[in-house]
Design an enzyme around this catalytic site. Structure first.
Site, PDB file in Angstrom:
ATOM      1  N   HIS A   9      -4.353   5.450   8.473  1.00 35.25           N
ATOM      2  CA  HIS A   9      -4.423   6.388   7.344  1.00 35.25           C
ATOM      3  C   HIS A   9      -3.038   6.956   7.097  1.00 35.25           C
ATOM      4  O   HIS A   9      -2.292   7.183   8.049  1.00 35.25           O
ATOM      5  CB  HIS A   9      -5.417   7.525   7.658  1.00 35.25           C
ATOM      6  N   ASP A  16     -13.902   4.728   6.372  1.00 35.81           N
ATOM      7  CA  ASP A  16     -14.513   3.481   5.908  1.00 35.81           C
ATOM      8  C   ASP A  16     -14.979   2.584   7.054  1.00 35.81           C
ATOM      9  O   ASP A  16     -15.608   1.554   6.811  1.00 35.81           O
ATOM     10  CB  ASP A  16     -13.514   2.703   5.041  1.00 35.81           C
TER      11      ASP A  16
HETATM   12  N1  CMC Z   1      -3.951  -2.791  10.872  1.00 34.61           N
HETATM   13  C1  CMC Z   1      -2.786  -3.185  11.441  1.00 34.61           C
HETATM   14  N2  CMC Z   1      -1.610  -2.538  11.285  1.00 34.61           N
HETATM   15  C2  CMC Z   1      -1.620  -1.428  10.499  1.00 34.61           C
HETATM   16  C3  CMC Z   1      -2.791  -0.961   9.885  1.00 34.61           C
HETATM   17  C4  CMC Z   1      -3.991  -1.685  10.097  1.00 34.61           C
HETATM   18  N3  CMC Z   1      -5.130  -1.274   9.537  1.00 34.61           N
HETATM   19  N4  CMC Z   1      -2.508   0.143   9.173  1.00 34.61           N
HETATM   20  C5  CMC Z   1      -1.190   0.361   9.337  1.00 34.61           C
HETATM   21  N5  CMC Z   1      -0.654  -0.582  10.136  1.00 34.61           N
HETATM   22  C6  CMC Z   1       0.743  -0.651  10.590  1.00 34.61           C
HETATM   23  C7  CMC Z   1       1.663  -1.183   9.503  1.00 34.61           C
HETATM   24  O1  CMC Z   1       1.822  -2.587   9.589  1.00 34.61           O
HETATM   25  C8  CMC Z   1       2.941  -0.436   9.781  1.00 34.61           C
HETATM   26  O2  CMC Z   1       3.604  -1.079  10.841  1.00 34.61           O
HETATM   27  P1  CMC Z   1       5.236  -1.090  10.885  1.00 34.61           P
HETATM   28  O3  CMC Z   1       5.642   0.358  10.990  1.00 34.61           O
HETATM   29  O4  CMC Z   1       5.535  -1.895  12.103  1.00 34.61           O
HETATM   30  O5  CMC Z   1       5.694  -1.715   9.606  1.00 34.61           O
HETATM   31  C9  CMC Z   1       2.476   0.923  10.294  1.00 34.61           C
HETATM   32  O6  CMC Z   1       1.169   0.690  10.853  1.00 34.61           O
HETATM   33  C10 CMC Z   1       2.378   1.997   9.218  1.00 34.61           C
HETATM   34  O7  CMC Z   1       1.589   1.467   8.151  1.00 34.61           O
HETATM   35  P2  CMC Z   1       1.902   1.752   6.620  1.00 34.61           P
HETATM   36  O8  CMC Z   1       1.300   0.675   5.778  1.00 34.61           O
HETATM   37  O9  CMC Z   1       3.360   2.020   6.429  1.00 34.61           O
HETATM   38  O10 CMC Z   1       1.117   3.114   6.444  1.00 34.61           O
HETATM   39  P3  CMC Z   1       0.604   3.736   5.090  1.00 34.61           P
HETATM   40  O11 CMC Z   1       0.466   5.180   5.332  1.00 34.61           O
HETATM   41  O12 CMC Z   1       1.478   3.303   3.959  1.00 34.61           O
HETATM   42  O13 CMC Z   1      -0.833   3.045   4.867  1.00 34.61           O
HETATM   43  C11 CMC Z   1      -3.150   2.596   4.937  1.00 34.61           C
HETATM   44  C12 CMC Z   1      -2.034   3.636   5.157  1.00 34.61           C
HETATM   45  C13 CMC Z   1      -4.508   3.291   4.981  1.00 34.61           C
HETATM   46  C14 CMC Z   1      -3.002   1.964   3.528  1.00 34.61           C
HETATM   47  C15 CMC Z   1      -3.054   1.502   6.028  1.00 34.61           C
HETATM   48  O14 CMC Z   1      -3.255   2.084   7.301  1.00 34.61           O
HETATM   49  C16 CMC Z   1      -4.054   0.357   5.801  1.00 34.61           C
HETATM   50  O15 CMC Z   1      -3.744  -0.579   5.043  1.00 34.61           O
HETATM   51  N6  CMC Z   1      -5.259   0.435   6.453  1.00 34.61           N
HETATM   52  C17 CMC Z   1      -6.312  -0.554   6.199  1.00 34.61           C
HETATM   53  C18 CMC Z   1      -7.043  -0.227   4.908  1.00 34.61           C
HETATM   54  C19 CMC Z   1      -7.950   0.979   5.043  1.00 34.61           C
HETATM   55  O16 CMC Z   1      -8.730   1.087   5.980  1.00 34.61           O
HETATM   56  N7  CMC Z   1      -7.888   1.872   4.040  1.00 34.61           N
HETATM   57  C20 CMC Z   1      -8.764   3.060   3.963  1.00 34.61           C
HETATM   58  C21 CMC Z   1      -8.015   4.336   4.116  1.00 34.61           C
HETATM   59  S1  CMC Z   1      -9.119   5.744   4.379  1.00 34.61           S
HETATM   60  C22 CMC Z   1     -10.082   5.893   2.954  1.00 34.61           C
HETATM   61  C23 CMC Z   1      -9.319   6.008   1.694  1.00 34.61           C
HETATM   62  O17 CMC Z   1      -8.239   6.612   1.621  1.00 34.61           O
HETATM   63  O18 CMC Z   1      -9.816   5.506   0.709  1.00 34.61           O
END
Ligand code: CMC
Length: 431
Positions: free
Chosen positions: A308, A366
């Protein structure tokens, strides 16, 4: 607007600029950079808004490090346990918990607006039957501005209120109709003797040949899912609603924009993607393979329902959702549900893995919601529409707050331009 508490000094070369700072009631202080360009001729750069407060708000507070979520000061765990969706809706919209009379009046008002204009039924019929219900919802909610002209004037407070109630009341009807349309069943009209969640379940699962008797435990679980999704501060879809509204767009257009943004798998679409992932994993022995893929930088796969932007600790909504999943599956006599087993084992293995621990990736809302929704009988394509209907009250509360903000300005970010500098047009025969 908050009082100025102290000053930040920004030094650029030999020039120092004083920037005012504001203290929130809780959470980190903010630096006001609104005059920065005028004073120093520079922009700030923050793609994804990781360090930018786009507005001030009194509705929802999240402390992502501690895993805290408060609506108007009340912890989400208490609201999920003791309150219900329409009471939480009142709280989000008007700022305080309602008195018994206020709640009764509010519930009656919402209940009396659950039907949609009959002409809208023909609008549904214009879609292909195999359309995703989110596609139908974006279209139908956007089209509400063509059906409810008398509540599109954003400068009229009464019309704003009518639009708010209409959206909250009609969203379950629209979501249920989107579902019925895609499975080729007749629409089921709302029944006003039922509560909000029971009415939605019945509109989804009743057929003219056989009524649907609502199970109170399932209706409570449905209501809890709505409550857990009701608002979440300045997330992507809420910021989309605010940005759309900042131009003066009507409320139905703004909420349609929010629904479109929510659909993406990084946001609300994650509930559908998560259940599909759990099914693809299938059995606990395949979990290490999927964890390895999630950790592989060269593989775009991510563990859906994990991670998140704000929570760097347990998502408090996920904790309640996990409990609810256990209760619902027990009630339905499917405690040994293989998807739930995979989910629990995946959560355990991921939390023990240093990759997820170091990056502070925890299950989010989720992760478990899809398991409950599937057990209730919903196909995966309905998961995100259910999130959208529940989040509508949050979008509306934030939209109303924005329109009452004396500082309201059209949202218009700047950019770090890396393209060509000015060059002369070259005639086609010379290229
Ligand atoms: N699986 C594997 N690695 C992950 C994941 C994951 N689910 N989420 C983040 N990471 C890693 C990512 O690769 C990155 O690694 P590095 O620093 O080495 O590049 C690090 O963790 C930080 O991730 P980010 O993408 O920079 O973080 P963000 O804040 O931009 O993204 C997120 C947040 C929710 C989009 C992301 O965690 C994600 O894609 N999760 C899966 C989709 C998901 O479950 N979304 C629902 C969110 S909660 C409900 C809502 O808001 O609707």
């Amino acid at each position: 607007m908050a009082e100025e508490t102290r000053t930040a000094k920004l030094t650029i070369g030999d020039k120092t600029v004083d920037l005012p700072m504001f203290a929130p009631t809780t959470g980190p202080d903010v630096i006001d950079i609104r005059k920065l360009y005028g004073q120093a001729g520079v922009f700030t750069y923050d793609p994804g808004f990781t360090s930018t407060a786009s507005c001030d708000s009194t509705i929802t507070f999240i402390d992502g490090d501690k895993g805290i979520l408060l609506h108007r000061g009340y912890p989400i765990g208490e609201l999920a346990e003791k309150s219900h969706y329409l009471e939480v809706s009142y709280l989000l919209l008007y700022g305080n918990l309602p008195s018994p009379t206020e709640l009764e009046k509010f519930e009656a008002l919402v209940t009396n607006h659950t039907m949609i204009h009959e002409q809208m039924i023909h609008f549904f019929r214009g879609f292909r039957r195999d359309a995703h219900p989110m596609a139908v919802m974006v279209g139908v909610v956007g089209a509400m501005s063509a059906f409810y002209h008398d509540s599109t004037d954003i400068n009229d407070e009464f019309q704003r209120e009518v639009a708010s109630i209409r959206l909250i009341a009609k969203m379950p009807t629209i979501a249920a109709m989107a579902y019925k349309y895609t499975i080729g069943q007749p629409f089921v009209y709302p029944r006003n003797d039922l509560d909000y969640a029971s009415n939605f379940l019945r509109m989804c699962f009743a057929v003219p040949a056989e009524d649907y008797v609502v199970n109170p435990v399932l209706s409570r679980a449905m209501d809890r899912i709505f409550t857990l999704h009701a608002d979440h501060e300045q997330n992507a879809s809420t910021s989309t609603v605010r940005l759309a509204s900042s131009s003066g767009a009507n409320p139905f257009a703004c909420i349609a924009a929010g629904i479109a943004c929510l659909w993406g798998p990084a946001h609300g679409g994650a509930n559908q993607a998560c259940l599909e992932m759990l099914k693809e994993i299938g059995t606990p022995d395949r979990i290490p393979e999927f964890i390895a893929r999630a950790k592989d930088k060269d593989d775009p796969f991510r563990l859906m329902g994990f991670g998140h932007r704000v929570y760097k600790n347990f998502d408090p909504r996920a904790t309640v959702m996990k409990q609810s999943a256990d209760e619902v599956l027990e009630l339905l006599g499917i405690e040994n549900n293989p998807v739930l087993q995979v989910a629990k084992e995946l959560e355990k293995q991921a939390l023990e893995d240093p990759y997820f621990a170091d990056k502070k990736l925890f299950p989010n809302v989720d992760f478990y919601s899809g398991i409950i929704l599937e057990a209730m009988g919903f196909p995966t394509s309905m998961f995100t529409p259910i999130f959208a209907l529940a989040r509508t009250v949050g979008w509306i509360s934030q939209w109303k707050e924005q329109l009452n903000d004396p500082q309201l300005k059209i949202g218009r970010p700047r950019q770090l331009y890396l393209g060509e500098t000015e060059r002369s047009y070259v005639d086609i025969e010379k290229r």
